[in-house]
Design an enzyme around this catalytic site. Structure first.
Site, PDB file in Angstrom:
ATOM      1  N   VAL A  50       0.824  -1.207   0.000  1.00  0.00           N
ATOM      2  CA  VAL A  50       0.000   0.000   0.000  1.00  0.00           C
ATOM      3  C   VAL A  50       0.859   1.259   0.000  1.00  0.00           C
ATOM      4  O   VAL A  50       0.564   2.233  -0.685  1.00  0.00           O
ATOM      5  CB  VAL A  50      -0.959   0.017   1.211  1.00  0.00           C
ATOM      6  CG1 VAL A  50      -1.709   1.347   1.262  1.00  0.00           C
ATOM      7  CG2 VAL A  50      -1.962  -1.124   1.114  1.00  0.00           C
ATOM      8  N   CYS A  51       1.936   1.235   0.742  1.00  0.00           N
ATOM      9  CA  CYS A  51       2.736   2.443   0.947  1.00  0.00           C
ATOM     10  C   CYS A  51       3.212   3.129  -0.332  1.00  0.00           C
ATOM     11  O   CYS A  51       3.172   4.354  -0.417  1.00  0.00           O
ATOM     12  CB  CYS A  51       3.920   2.142   1.853  1.00  0.00           C
ATOM     13  SG  CYS A  51       3.435   1.686   3.531  1.00  0.00           S
ATOM     14  N   PRO A  52       3.687   2.402  -1.371  1.00  0.00           N
ATOM     15  CA  PRO A  52       4.140   3.120  -2.560  1.00  0.00           C
ATOM     16  C   PRO A  52       3.027   3.898  -3.242  1.00  0.00           C
ATOM     17  O   PRO A  52       3.258   4.983  -3.781  1.00  0.00           O
ATOM     18  CB  PRO A  52       4.687   2.013  -3.466  1.00  0.00           C
ATOM     19  CG  PRO A  52       4.113   0.754  -2.942  1.00  0.00           C
ATOM     20  CD  PRO A  52       3.964   0.956  -1.478  1.00  0.00           C
ATOM     21  N   ILE A  55       2.630   7.093  -1.139  1.00  0.00           N
ATOM     22  CA  ILE A  55       3.753   8.008  -1.329  1.00  0.00           C
ATOM     23  C   ILE A  55       3.683   8.662  -2.712  1.00  0.00           C
ATOM     24  O   ILE A  55       3.899   9.863  -2.855  1.00  0.00           O
ATOM     25  CB  ILE A  55       5.089   7.260  -1.137  1.00  0.00           C
ATOM     26  CG1 ILE A  55       5.204   6.760   0.304  1.00  0.00           C
ATOM     27  CG2 ILE A  55       6.267   8.158  -1.475  1.00  0.00           C
ATOM     28  CD1 ILE A  55       6.301   5.747   0.518  1.00  0.00           C
TER      29      ILE A  55
END
Length: 202
Positions: A50-52, A55
């Site tokens: 999820v993080c990319p 970001i």
């Protein structure tokens, strides 16, 4: 957790700022962007699915933040070399226009009250005014294994776009304010995977 009206803690952290090996890292502290608003957001770990997306969404909105005289700063407890490797590995992160801070000693996360028992930062966002006072604070639950990518993407956009209208003095018109509507939404008052989302400030 620190909230609206609290002073943002002092810090001095190494950041990954470029994929140019000769200029990849830079030391950034609480005085690096004096006179500017700061949007400081945290994710638990690099190399997660999820993080990319999250970001990259902050990166896509970087110009909107800059128009409001706001500097975006991303952070996790990973070291700067892991940040570099992740940026190099993931196509959505290669052109990220803001620093990725390494809170390796976890001092900033702990001072903010967002360090978990597992030793990683929560998915938190803070908007800090030029006087170093927090004007917005939000923590969202981590997605569960069953949360769809579409739902995660929708909530990711919400986290990023909810910050832009709150920074600086230039207000968006209703026709240009970002939408958080794409994708199915969890029940009211809940974050991805059924966890409650806590928002403070406006």
């Amino acid at each position: 957790m620190l909230t609206v009206g609290d002073k943002f803690p002092e810090y001095e952290l190494t950041a990954c700022v470029s994929l140019d090996a000769d200029n990849a890292f830079e030391t950034i502290n609480h005085k690096s962007y004096e006179g500017k608003w700061r949007v400081v957001f945290f994710w638990p770990k690099d190399f997660t699915f999820v993080c990319p997306t999250e970001i990259a969404e902050f990166g896509r909105l970087n110009e909107d933040f800059a128009d409001r005289d706001a500097q975006v700063l991303g952070a996790s407890v990973d070291n700067e070399f892991v940040h570099y490797a992740w940026r190099k590995d993931h196509p959505d992160l290669r052109e990220i226009p803001f620093p990725m801070l390494s809170d390796l000693r976890r001092e900033l996360s702990e001072s903010l009250g967002i360090l978990t028992e597992d030793g990683v930062a929560q998915r938190a966002t803070f908007i800090v005014d030029p006087n170093n006072e927090i004007q917005f604070a939000m923590v969202t639950a981590a997605p569960s294994a069953g949360t769809s990518r579409r739902s995660c993407g929708s909530w990711t956009r919400c986290r990023a776009t909810s910050c832009a209208p709150a920074t600086g003095t230039r207000a968006r018109t209703p026709s240009t304010r970002p939408s958080c509507s794409p994708g199915p939404e969890p029940p009211a008052g809940h974050g991805p995977g059924g966890g409650r989302a806590r928002t403070e400030g406006g």
